[in-house]
Motif scaffolding. Structure first.
Motif, PDB file in Angstrom:
ATOM      1  N   GLU A 190       0.793  -1.221   0.000  1.00  0.00           N
ATOM      2  CA  GLU A 190       0.000   0.000   0.000  1.00  0.00           C
ATOM      3  C   GLU A 190       0.831   1.279   0.000  1.00  0.00           C
ATOM      4  O   GLU A 190       0.332   2.352   0.311  1.00  0.00           O
ATOM      5  CB  GLU A 190      -1.000  -0.001   1.161  1.00  0.00           C
ATOM      6  N   GLY A 191       2.088   1.172  -0.384  1.00  0.00           N
ATOM      7  CA  GLY A 191       2.915   2.351  -0.559  1.00  0.00           C
ATOM      8  C   GLY A 191       3.094   2.624  -2.045  1.00  0.00           C
ATOM      9  O   GLY A 191       3.429   1.724  -2.815  1.00  0.00           O
ATOM     10  N   ILE A 192       2.847   3.859  -2.463  1.00  0.00           N
ATOM     11  CA  ILE A 192       2.969   4.244  -3.871  1.00  0.00           C
ATOM     12  C   ILE A 192       4.178   5.153  -4.021  1.00  0.00           C
ATOM     13  O   ILE A 192       4.298   6.164  -3.320  1.00  0.00           O
ATOM     14  CB  ILE A 192       1.698   4.954  -4.358  1.00  0.00           C
ATOM     15  N   MET A 193       5.068   4.799  -4.918  1.00  0.00           N
ATOM     16  CA  MET A 193       6.271   5.592  -5.146  1.00  0.00           C
ATOM     17  C   MET A 193       5.909   6.914  -5.832  1.00  0.00           C
ATOM     18  O   MET A 193       4.828   7.049  -6.429  1.00  0.00           O
ATOM     19  CB  MET A 193       7.255   4.797  -5.992  1.00  0.00           C
ATOM     20  N   PRO A 194       6.807   7.931  -5.776  1.00  0.00           N
ATOM     21  CA  PRO A 194       6.491   9.231  -6.372  1.00  0.00           C
ATOM     22  C   PRO A 194       6.062   9.159  -7.832  1.00  0.00           C
ATOM     23  O   PRO A 194       5.167   9.912  -8.254  1.00  0.00           O
ATOM     24  CB  PRO A 194       7.807  10.007  -6.216  1.00  0.00           C
ATOM     25  N   GLY A 195       6.670   8.261  -8.619  1.00  0.00           N
ATOM     26  CA  GLY A 195       6.256   8.127 -10.013  1.00  0.00           C
ATOM     27  C   GLY A 195       4.811   7.696 -10.135  1.00  0.00           C
ATOM     28  O   GLY A 195       4.084   8.145 -11.036  1.00  0.00           O
ATOM     29  N   GLY A 196       4.371   6.829  -9.237  1.00  0.00           N
ATOM     30  CA  GLY A 196       2.982   6.406  -9.240  1.00  0.00           C
ATOM     31  C   GLY A 196       2.039   7.525  -8.842  1.00  0.00           C
ATOM     32  O   GLY A 196       0.929   7.633  -9.368  1.00  0.00           O
ATOM     33  N   VAL A 197       2.462   8.360  -7.884  1.00  0.00           N
ATOM     34  CA  VAL A 197       1.643   9.508  -7.476  1.00  0.00           C
ATOM     35  C   VAL A 197       1.441  10.459  -8.660  1.00  0.00           C
ATOM     36  O   VAL A 197       0.327  10.944  -8.906  1.00  0.00           O
ATOM     37  CB  VAL A 197       2.299  10.235  -6.293  1.00  0.00           C
ATOM     38  N   LEU A 198       2.512  10.714  -9.394  1.00  0.00           N
ATOM     39  CA  LEU A 198       2.406  11.582 -10.577  1.00  0.00           C
ATOM     40  C   LEU A 198       1.488  10.964 -11.628  1.00  0.00           C
ATOM     41  O   LEU A 198       0.717  11.675 -12.287  1.00  0.00           O
ATOM     42  CB  LEU A 198       3.794  11.840 -11.166  1.00  0.00           C
ATOM     43  N   ALA A 199       1.564   9.642 -11.784  1.00  0.00           N
ATOM     44  CA  ALA A 199       0.709   8.965 -12.761  1.00  0.00           C
ATOM     45  C   ALA A 199      -0.761   9.083 -12.377  1.00  0.00           C
ATOM     46  O   ALA A 199      -1.634   9.259 -13.245  1.00  0.00           O
ATOM     47  CB  ALA A 199       1.117   7.503 -12.877  1.00  0.00           C
ATOM     48  N   ALA A 239       1.324  -8.781 -16.677  1.00  0.00           N
ATOM     49  CA  ALA A 239       2.433  -8.698 -17.626  1.00  0.00           C
ATOM     50  C   ALA A 239       3.706  -9.334 -17.087  1.00  0.00           C
ATOM     51  O   ALA A 239       4.669  -9.526 -17.829  1.00  0.00           O
ATOM     52  CB  ALA A 239       2.707  -7.234 -17.981  1.00  0.00           C
ATOM     53  N   GLY A 240       3.713  -9.691 -15.800  1.00  0.00           N
ATOM     54  CA  GLY A 240       4.892 -10.261 -15.165  1.00  0.00           C
ATOM     55  C   GLY A 240       5.232  -9.488 -13.912  1.00  0.00           C
ATOM     56  O   GLY A 240       5.013  -8.270 -13.832  1.00  0.00           O
ATOM     57  N   TYR A 241       5.749 -10.200 -12.920  1.00  0.00           N
ATOM     58  CA  TYR A 241       5.989  -9.581 -11.616  1.00  0.00           C
ATOM     59  C   TYR A 241       7.219 -10.224 -10.998  1.00  0.00           C
ATOM     60  O   TYR A 241       7.351 -11.450 -11.000  1.00  0.00           O
ATOM     61  CB  TYR A 241       4.770  -9.801 -10.720  1.00  0.00           C
ATOM     62  N   THR A 242       8.115  -9.387 -10.484  1.00  0.00           N
ATOM     63  CA  THR A 242       9.333  -9.912  -9.870  1.00  0.00           C
ATOM     64  C   THR A 242       9.123 -10.181  -8.386  1.00  0.00           C
ATOM     65  O   THR A 242       9.239 -11.308  -7.922  1.00  0.00           O
ATOM     66  CB  THR A 242      10.503  -8.951 -10.079  1.00  0.00           C
ATOM     67  N   ASP A 243       8.809  -9.139  -7.627  1.00  0.00           N
ATOM     68  CA  ASP A 243       8.623  -9.296  -6.186  1.00  0.00           C
ATOM     69  C   ASP A 243       8.130  -7.969  -5.634  1.00  0.00           C
ATOM     70  O   ASP A 243       8.279  -6.917  -6.273  1.00  0.00           O
ATOM     71  CB  ASP A 243       9.936  -9.690  -5.503  1.00  0.00           C
ATOM     72  N   ALA A 244       7.562  -8.013  -4.425  1.00  0.00           N
ATOM     73  CA  ALA A 244       7.090  -6.794  -3.776  1.00  0.00           C
ATOM     74  C   ALA A 244       8.188  -6.082  -2.996  1.00  0.00           C
ATOM     75  O   ALA A 244       7.923  -5.071  -2.345  1.00  0.00           O
ATOM     76  CB  ALA A 244       5.935  -7.134  -2.834  1.00  0.00           C
ATOM     77  N   LEU A 245       9.405  -6.572  -3.079  1.00  0.00           N
ATOM     78  CA  LEU A 245      10.509  -6.095  -2.235  1.00  0.00           C
ATOM     79  C   LEU A 245      10.773  -4.603  -2.366  1.00  0.00           C
ATOM     80  O   LEU A 245      11.112  -3.936  -1.395  1.00  0.00           O
ATOM     81  CB  LEU A 245      11.770  -6.887  -2.570  1.00  0.00           C
ATOM     82  N   THR A 246      10.622  -4.030  -3.553  1.00  0.00           N
ATOM     83  CA  THR A 246      10.942  -2.617  -3.742  1.00  0.00           C
ATOM     84  C   THR A 246       9.697  -1.741  -3.877  1.00  0.00           C
ATOM     85  O   THR A 246       9.813  -0.553  -4.148  1.00  0.00           O
ATOM     86  CB  THR A 246      11.836  -2.428  -4.981  1.00  0.00           C
ATOM     87  N   GLY A 247       8.509  -2.310  -3.714  1.00  0.00           N
ATOM     88  CA  GLY A 247       7.292  -1.522  -3.634  1.00  0.00           C
ATOM     89  C   GLY A 247       6.871  -0.790  -4.885  1.00  0.00           C
ATOM     90  O   GLY A 247       6.207   0.249  -4.817  1.00  0.00           O
ATOM     91  N   GLU A 248       7.207  -1.329  -6.059  1.00  0.00           N
ATOM     92  CA  GLU A 248       6.924  -0.636  -7.303  1.00  0.00           C
ATOM     93  C   GLU A 248       5.661  -1.116  -8.004  1.00  0.00           C
ATOM     94  O   GLU A 248       5.392  -0.690  -9.125  1.00  0.00           O
ATOM     95  CB  GLU A 248       8.108  -0.834  -8.268  1.00  0.00           C
ATOM     96  N   GLY A 249       4.885  -2.004  -7.388  1.00  0.00           N
ATOM     97  CA  GLY A 249       3.772  -2.638  -8.085  1.00  0.00           C
ATOM     98  C   GLY A 249       2.777  -1.676  -8.692  1.00  0.00           C
ATOM     99  O   GLY A 249       2.445  -1.771  -9.885  1.00  0.00           O
ATOM    100  N   VAL A 250       2.265  -0.730  -7.905  1.00  0.00           N
ATOM    101  CA  VAL A 250       1.251   0.203  -8.409  1.00  0.00           C
ATOM    102  C   VAL A 250       1.837   1.116  -9.473  1.00  0.00           C
ATOM    103  O   VAL A 250       1.218   1.340 -10.525  1.00  0.00           O
ATOM    104  CB  VAL A 250       0.654   1.023  -7.248  1.00  0.00           C
ATOM    105  N   ALA A 251       3.033   1.656  -9.216  1.00  0.00           N
ATOM    106  CA  ALA A 251       3.640   2.559 -10.192  1.00  0.00           C
ATOM    107  C   ALA A 251       3.867   1.863 -11.531  1.00  0.00           C
ATOM    108  O   ALA A 251       3.616   2.438 -12.600  1.00  0.00           O
ATOM    109  CB  ALA A 251       4.964   3.113  -9.650  1.00  0.00           C
ATOM    110  N   LEU A 252       4.332   0.617 -11.505  1.00  0.00           N
ATOM    111  CA  LEU A 252       4.546  -0.122 -12.748  1.00  0.00           C
ATOM    112  C   LEU A 252       3.230  -0.439 -13.439  1.00  0.00           C
ATOM    113  O   LEU A 252       3.137  -0.411 -14.673  1.00  0.00           O
ATOM    114  CB  LEU A 252       5.315  -1.411 -12.469  1.00  0.00           C
ATOM    115  N   ALA A 253       2.194  -0.758 -12.662  1.00  0.00           N
ATOM    116  CA  ALA A 253       0.889  -1.027 -13.261  1.00  0.00           C
ATOM    117  C   ALA A 253       0.369   0.201 -13.995  1.00  0.00           C
ATOM    118  O   ALA A 253      -0.137   0.105 -15.118  1.00  0.00           O
ATOM    119  CB  ALA A 253      -0.097  -1.470 -12.185  1.00  0.00           C
TER     120      ALA A 253
END
Length: 338
Positions: A43-52, A255-269
Motif C-alpha cells: 500500500e505504498g505508492i512511489m512518487p512516479g505512481g503519485v504523478l501517474a 504482464a509479469g511480476y518480480t517481487d514486492a521487495l521494492t514496492g513498485e507494483g502500483v507505479a509499474l501497473a
C-alpha cells in the motif's frame, strides 16, 4: 464493435480504461467483483505512481511518504525520494478513487469474467463482447496469461506476502523495511491512524509467527491489536514469455511480476497501462513489448538482485549494514526506483 475491452477492473485495468477513454477510444471493463476489492499489498505508492495518478485526474487521500528506511534492529539506513513524495494509501481507497474517475470519463464497467479469447485478423471476442483490442489486466495469477500460453514456470524459491493493519498513530513518514534472515517486514503509514504491515518470505507460516522474527518491529507496534484480518498473496514471482499475443496486451501484474521487495507494483501497473494505450493509439501495438521492458528494467534488475541476496542468510545480514555505510549508493538505488 468497441475499441478496447479490458479484462479486470482492478487498479491496472481501470487505469488502462481511463487512459483509453482520454485517447478517444470506446472502452468496456469486465470485472466479476464489486468495487472496491481488498488485496494483500504493501500500500505504498512511489512518487512516479503519485504523478501517474495525478495525470489520470485521480483524487486520493492517504499519507505522504518522504522516502525509504531499512532497519535490522542494530542498524538503519534511510534515503529521501529525490523528486516529490510517495503516498501511503489503503488499497481499497485507491481502487475506489480509480473507479470514480473511470465513471467520470464515461468508462462502462460490466459484471462478468473473461476466461476465453477468440481472435481474428481484426477483432477479439471475449466475455460476450467484440473489440478491436483486449487488455488483460486480470492480476498476478492471470488466467488469460495462462490461457494464451504465455506463462513461464519459475524454478526460484517461491515467496509469499501477508498484510495486516494496525490502528495506531504512525511513528514515521517513511516506508520502513525491517530485515531478518527469515524475510522482510514492510511498515507503511496509510492514514493518520492506521499503519500497514506486510511480511514477505519463502516460509509459509502465520502472520504472528512471521512477526516473531522482527523483535524491534514488535516493540514499535507496542502490542496494539490488529485492525482487520490478514490478507495473503503469492507466489509473487510471475513471468510471461511476452506481453502481447495477437490482439491481446498484458497489463499490470498480468504482464509479469518480480517481487514486492521494492514496492513498485502500483507505479509499474500505472506505467504499463499508459504505455499500452499509447501504443494502441499510435497503431503500433508491437511496440508495447519494448516499451514494457524499458519502463520495468530498473525495477526488474534491482528487485531481482535484492531478492537473490535476501535468499542467502549470510548475505541478508549484510544488506542493512552495507546500506548504512554507503548512504550515497543507497540513495541512488531508492531514487532509481521512484
Amino acid at each position: 464493435m468497441i475499441d478496447l475491452l479490458v479484462a479486470g477492473g482492478g487498479p491496472a485495468g481501470l487505469a488502462t480504461a481511463i487512459h483509453a477513454a482520454g485517447a478517444g477510444m470506446e472502452v468496456v471493463v469486465v470485472e466479476p467483483r464489486a468495487t472496491p476489492v481488498d488485496k494483500a499489498c504493501g500500500e505504498g505508492i512511489m512518487p512516479g505512481g503519485v504523478l501517474a495518478l495525478e495525470a489520470l485526474g485521480v483524487r486520493v487521500g492517504g499519507r505522504p511518504l518522504r522516502g525509504i528506511r531499512y532497519v535490522d534492529g542494530h542498524h538503519q539506513a534511510q534515503a529521501l525520494f529525490g523528486d516529490g513524495t510517495g503516498l501511503g494509501l489503503r488499497r481499497t481507497d485507491l481502487h475506489a478513487a480509480l473507479a470514480r474517475r473511470a465513471a467520470e470519463v464515461g468508462v462502462e464497467v460490466v459484471t462478468g469474467r473473461v476466461t476465453e479469447v477468440r481472435q481474428s485478423t481484426d477483432a477479439v471476442s471475449a466475455g460476450g463482447l467484440r473489440a478491436r483490442w483486449l487488455a488483460a489486466a486480470d492480476g498476478l495469477h492471470s488466467p488469460l496469461r495462462h490461457a494464451l500460453g504465455l506463462d513461464v514456470p519459475s524454478r526460484r524459491p517461491r515467496r509469499f506476502g501477508l498484510r495486516r493493519h494496525y490502528r495506531m498513530v504512525p511513528w514515521t513518514d517513511f516506508v520502513e523495511v525491517h530485515w531478518s534472515v527469515h524475510g522482510e517486514a514492510y511498515v507503511t503509514p496509510v492514514g493518520d491512524g492506521v499503519v500497514g504491515v506486510a511480511v514477505l518470505s519463502t516460509a509459509k507460516r502465520g502472520f504472528d509467527a512471521h512477526l516473531a522474527h522482527f523483535p524491534h518491529l514488535l516493540r514499535l507496534l507496542d502490542g496494539r491489536p490488529p485492525a482487520g484480518s490478514v490478507r495473503g498473496a503469492g507466489p509473487l514471482r510471475q513471468r510471461a514469455r511476452r506481453r502481447t499475443a495477437g490482439r491481446v496486451l498484458l497489463v499490470g501484474d498480468a504482464a509479469g511480476y518480480t517481487d514486492a521487495l521494492t514496492g513498485e507494483g502500483v507505479a509499474l501497473a500505472l506505467a504499463s497501462a499508459e504505455a499500452a494505450v499509447r501504443c494502441l493509439k499510435a497503431g503500433r501495438p508491437q511496440a508495447y513489448e519494448r516499451c514494457w521492458r524499458r519502463l520495468s528494467l530498473r525495477h526488474r534488475l534491482l528487485t531481482e538482485g535484492l531478492v537473490r541476496m535476501s535468499g542467502h542468510a549470510a548475505v541478508a545480514r549484510l544488506i542493512v549494514p552495507a546500506a548504512a555505510r554507503m548512504p550515497p549508493l543507497f540513495t541512488a538505488a531508492v531514487r532509481a526506483l521512484q
